[in-house]
Design a protein around this motif. Structure first.
Motif, short mmCIF file in Angstrom:
data_model
loop_
_atom_site.label_atom_id
_atom_site.label_comp_id
_atom_site.label_asym_id
_atom_site.label_seq_id
_atom_site.Cartn_x
_atom_site.Cartn_y
_atom_site.Cartn_z
N GLU A 76 -2.41 5.65 1.02
CA GLU A 76 -1.04 5.41 1.39
C GLU A 76 -0.96 5.04 2.86
O GLU A 76 -1.69 5.55 3.68
CB GLU A 76 -0.17 6.66 1.15
N ARG A 89 4.21 4.51 1.10
CA ARG A 89 4.09 3.44 0.11
C ARG A 89 2.73 3.54 -0.56
O ARG A 89 1.70 3.35 0.07
CB ARG A 89 4.24 2.07 0.78
N ARG A 90 2.75 3.85 -1.83
CA ARG A 90 1.49 3.93 -2.59
C ARG A 90 0.86 2.54 -2.66
O ARG A 90 1.52 1.55 -2.97
CB ARG A 90 1.79 4.46 -3.99
N ARG A 91 -0.42 2.46 -2.38
CA ARG A 91 -1.10 1.17 -2.48
C ARG A 91 -1.10 0.71 -3.92
O ARG A 91 -1.34 1.46 -4.85
CB ARG A 91 -2.54 1.28 -1.98
N ARG A 92 -0.80 -0.58 -4.12
CA ARG A 92 -0.71 -1.10 -5.49
C ARG A 92 -2.03 -0.95 -6.23
O ARG A 92 -2.05 -0.75 -7.44
CB ARG A 92 -0.28 -2.56 -5.46
N THR A 112 10.00 1.66 -3.81
CA THR A 112 9.07 1.17 -2.79
C THR A 112 7.91 2.14 -2.59
O THR A 112 6.75 1.74 -2.49
CB THR A 112 9.81 0.95 -1.46
N SER A 157 5.37 1.67 -5.09
CA SER A 157 4.89 0.28 -5.18
C SER A 157 5.33 -0.38 -6.49
O SER A 157 4.56 -1.08 -7.15
CB SER A 157 3.36 0.20 -5.03
N GLU A 159 -0.45 -7.86 -1.76
CA GLU A 159 -0.79 -6.65 -1.02
C GLU A 159 0.17 -6.53 0.15
O GLU A 159 0.53 -7.52 0.78
CB GLU A 159 -2.23 -6.72 -0.49
N ILE A 181 3.88 -5.71 1.93
CA ILE A 181 5.27 -5.99 1.59
C ILE A 181 5.50 -7.49 1.75
O ILE A 181 5.45 -8.02 2.87
CB ILE A 181 6.22 -5.21 2.52
#
Length: 349
Positions: A8, A63-66, A148, A151, A324, A326
């Motif tokens: 994150e 924000r959790r990484r996708r 958000t 993600s 990756e 925003i």
């Protein structure tokens, strides 16, 4: 040696800083698994604890990484109302894109509210879809932050209000459509033209009426506020407001109905009063639903490319999900066009 990056990240000012589950948990005074439960929309968390964790997630810009966020093969499609042929055109467009991508569509309705309820947001967090498409709806700040932080990308189609520069959205040229509809009636020789708008809280409705006003003003015709009636985009409103307009001693010879469903209600009002379309009254709708071609007489209307708009919204949503970080906000407006059929003619014909 490359230092592993945490799952994150958050951005404050111009420098990227890290916020881990452990740090969020420590500030909230709970365990890391509890924070994880909140992130995943689990129901077994006390409301006060959930609110405290969500506030810290927003404060830290969590924000959790996708790449770390497992997703269900779903697209959430949210309507403020789900009961018309209009909605079916939108569903068809989203389904076209979802099917090609191997995804399914989950339908939700916010019961007429322009913002879904809090329980809906928690359900989306638990489902972890590829993304969310909101139709004539919007999200409040906490709901945006919730999606958000997980993600989960979202796109607003035909926004009810101004979605803001940071919200991806798909719309249509509503002002231009209202202008074209009214100019068509003016070119036929009508000088007393009424309008039945949609809800004033909806941006698309205001834009169509603004286009109507602009056409009259450009032609040097007065804008009579008594000839502008507020509807709600439903058949019954077209009928009620149509009766009110057509019972006037100085009734309009033409009406821009704001959408096709209200135009059909206006048809019913005209029949009840013994008025013929287009001999006694010209009518223009907006949307170009399939029924516009089937009614008698076939309806002159402004084509709003609903299926194409829905396809564009779904494609944009999938593109956002592949990015990756925003991505830049995107605002797309698809063109409207006038479709002339048999419901309009010169006055007195």
């Amino acid at each position: 040696m490359t230092t592993p990056q945490p799952a994150e990240t958050r951005t404050r000012g111009r420098s990227a800083q890290t916020a881990t589950l452990a740090e969020i948990a420590r500030e909230a005074g709970v365990s890391a698994p509890t924070v994880s439960k909140v992130l995943n929309g689990r129901a077994d968390v006390a409301p006060g604890t959930r609110a405290r964790v969500e506030q810290l997630l927003r404060t830290h810009g969590y924000r959790r990484r996708r790449a770390e966020a497992s997703r269900s093969p779903l697209i959430d499609l949210v309507f403020h109302e789900l009961e018309s042929a209009w909605a079916m055109e939108v569903i068809r467009g989203v389904e076209n894109v979802a099917r090609d991508a191997g995804l399914s569509v989950v339908l939700s309705e916010s019961a007429g509210r322009l913002t879904p309820g809090r329980s809906w947001a928690d359900q989306v967090a638990a489902r972890r879809p590829h993304g969310v498409i909101l139709v004539l709806s919007d999200l409040d700040g906490s709901q945006r932050a919730l999606l958000t932080s997980r993600s989960i990308p979202f796109v607003v189609m035909d926004p009810a209000g101004d979605p803001g520069a940071d919200v991806p959205s798909i719309g249509a040229t509503n002002w231009q459509g209202g202008l074209a509809a009214t100019r068509h009636l003016i070119d036929l020789g009508h000088t007393r033209i009424g309008a039945i708008s949609g809800p004033s809280r909806m941006m698309c409705s205001r834009a169509r009426v603004d286009g109507y006003r602009a056409a009259l003003e450009t032609a040097g015709l007065p804008v009579d506020p008594d000839l502008i009636r507020a509807g709600d985009f439903h058949h019954d409103a077209g009928y009620r407001q149509g009766l009110a307009l057509l019972r006037r001693p100085d009734r309009p010879t033409a009406v821009f109905a704001g959408n096709d469903l209200q135009a059909l209600g206006l048809y019913e009002a005209a029949r009840e009063l013994g008025l013929r379309i287009p001999e006694d009254l010209s009518v223009v709708g907006f949307d170009d639903l399939p029924v516009a071609r089937w009614v008698g007489p076939p309806l002159t209307t402004v084509r709003q490319p609903l299926t194409e708009m829905a396809e564009a919204a779904a494609k944009l949503l999938l593109d956002l999900g592949r990015e990756e970080g925003i991505p830049a906000a995107t605002r797309v407006e698809l063109a409207t066009s006038l479709v002339v059929r048999s419901s309009t003619a010169a006055p007195g014909e």
